[in-house]
Motif scaffolding. Structure first.
Motif, PDB file in Angstrom:
ATOM      1  N   TYR A  42       0.823  -1.202   0.000  1.00  0.00           N
ATOM      2  CA  TYR A  42       0.000   0.000   0.000  1.00  0.00           C
ATOM      3  C   TYR A  42       0.864   1.263   0.000  1.00  0.00           C
ATOM      4  N   SER A  46       0.799   4.283  -2.636  1.00  0.00           N
ATOM      5  CA  SER A  46       0.638   5.661  -2.184  1.00  0.00           C
ATOM      6  C   SER A  46       1.741   6.557  -2.743  1.00  0.00           C
ATOM      7  N   GLU A  50       0.348   9.147  -5.336  1.00  0.00           N
ATOM      8  CA  GLU A  50       0.095  10.417  -4.664  1.00  0.00           C
ATOM      9  C   GLU A  50       1.322  11.330  -4.645  1.00  0.00           C
ATOM     10  N   SER A 198      -8.018  -2.733  -7.209  1.00  0.00           N
ATOM     11  CA  SER A 198      -9.230  -1.933  -7.087  1.00  0.00           C
ATOM     12  C   SER A 198     -10.293  -2.626  -6.253  1.00  0.00           C
ATOM     13  N   GLU A 267      -9.834   9.745 -11.629  1.00  0.00           N
ATOM     14  CA  GLU A 267     -10.342   9.192 -10.371  1.00  0.00           C
ATOM     15  C   GLU A 267      -9.685   7.869  -9.986  1.00  0.00           C
ATOM     16  N   LEU A 269      -7.658   6.688  -7.982  1.00  0.00           N
ATOM     17  CA  LEU A 269      -7.018   7.191  -6.771  1.00  0.00           C
ATOM     18  C   LEU A 269      -6.805   6.086  -5.750  1.00  0.00           C
ATOM     19  N   ASP A 271      -7.811   6.103  -2.870  1.00  0.00           N
ATOM     20  CA  ASP A 271      -9.041   5.959  -2.075  1.00  0.00           C
ATOM     21  C   ASP A 271      -9.790   4.676  -2.402  1.00  0.00           C
ATOM     22  N   TYR A 272      -9.618   4.182  -3.637  1.00  0.00           N
ATOM     23  CA  TYR A 272     -10.378   3.019  -4.100  1.00  0.00           C
ATOM     24  C   TYR A 272      -9.540   1.744  -4.124  1.00  0.00           C
TER      25      TYR A 272
END
Length: 319
Positions: A42, A46, A50, A198, A267, A269, A271-272
């Protein structure tokens, strides 16, 4: 999806039955699985999606990505980390891109003469952070490289992050073109990790370029039956397994399907992203590779480890 059930006999010596989770094969799987850290995967996603962001081929962000990959591979103790520069034409704008390879050498006096390639693509489409496509696959690639760095193997394992996949599989094409005939013959399996994280995509499927089962799908189905769930196979090109298939190397793409709604959008991202899905793929691919590469098993064509058939099925593609 329409499911067509088939009985497929795996490559001799590489399978375990569906309830094999308590058997000796699973004990060996645990030597890899217990070292996999989903938080590390993860963190890679990130950083790539990001902190670096969109990673189009030929951009400063790609150079930053290459530096990150080299730094990570070297931090795991890999002495042979190679950056392959290549060019391709796009819109008439020649573009320079890069593949990054880390090589896990066999233990001394334990060399089967074979090699396995695990791949992902590190670029994204220029307008997307590419958290799932394909920071997720690259995150799993890096974590498997870390885990295998200290694992005793008798098989060369190459971890390759390809550039310029989104422009037409250029990185994997250039990498495959550079392989000698002898090297291609020594390559017994190619596992491609693309979009494996995802939360909103479907189930894991192994895609081959011709829709036929092969050594990689056999290994993946057998590993899934031991450590997770049985993984079906289907037919699809469109990713970095294709150039290796074209060389006659057994290859398959590991991806969740159907795809998430924000595929190739801004999108895509973190977050998903699902830690659980990435961990699951890392378990399956790590176990499949270790089944072949660990030094207590013979070379692939001579293996005689738990020769039990696994039933796995063809799934109609639905991307």
């Amino acid at each position: 999806m329409v499911l067509v059930l088939l009985m497929v006999w795996t490559t001799p010596g590489l399978a375990a039955n569906h309830n094999g989770k308590g058997g000796s094969a699973h004990a060996f799987d645990n030597k890899i699985i217990k070292k996999i850290d989903e938080d590390r995967i993860y963190e890679h996603v990130s950083h790539l999606s990001e902190e670096i962001g969109p990673r189009g081929a030929g951009t400063e962000a790609e150079l930053e990505t290459v530096d990150y990959l080299v730094e990570q591979f070297e931090s795991y103790g890999y002495e042979e980390v190679n950056v392959q520069e290549f060019t391709f034409s796009s819109g008439g704008k020649e573009v320079t891109s890069y593949n990054v390879e880390a090589v896990k050498e066999p233990k001394k006096n334990h060399d089967s003469g074979q090699q396995i390639i695990i791949g992902s693509h590190h670029d994204s489409v220029p307008w997307s952070p590419g958290a799932n496509d394909d920071a997720s696959g690259t995150g799993v690639l890096l974590e498997l490289a870390r885990v295998f760095s200290k694992a005793p193997t008798d098989t060369t394992v190459k971890f390759v992050a390809f550039g310029a996949e989104e422009y037409g599989l250029w990185g994997s094409r250039r990498y495959a073109e550079a392989m000698s005939e002898a090297e291609a013959e020594q390559t017994v399996a190619m596992f491609q990790l693309d979009m494996v994280g995802s939360a909103d995509a479907g189930d894991l499927v192994m895609f081959t370029a011709d829709g036929e089962q092969n050594t990689v799908t056999d290994l993946g189905a057998a590993a899934g039956s031991r450590v997770s769930e049985l993984v079906p196979y289907s037919e699809l090109g469109r990713s970095d397994h294709v150039p290796f298939h074209n060389l006659g190397i057994p290859a398959a793409l590991f991806i969740h399907t159907p795809l998430e709604p924000w595929y190739h959008t801004e999108e895509d991202l973190i977050d998903y992203i699902s830690k659980e899905k990435m961990f699951d793929v890392a378990k399956i691919v790590g176990s499949a590779v270790y089944q072949v590469a660990r030094k207590d098993t013979p070379a692939l064509e001579r293996s005689a480890v738990a020769p039990v058939p696994v039933d796995y099925y063809y799934e109609e593609p639905n991307l």
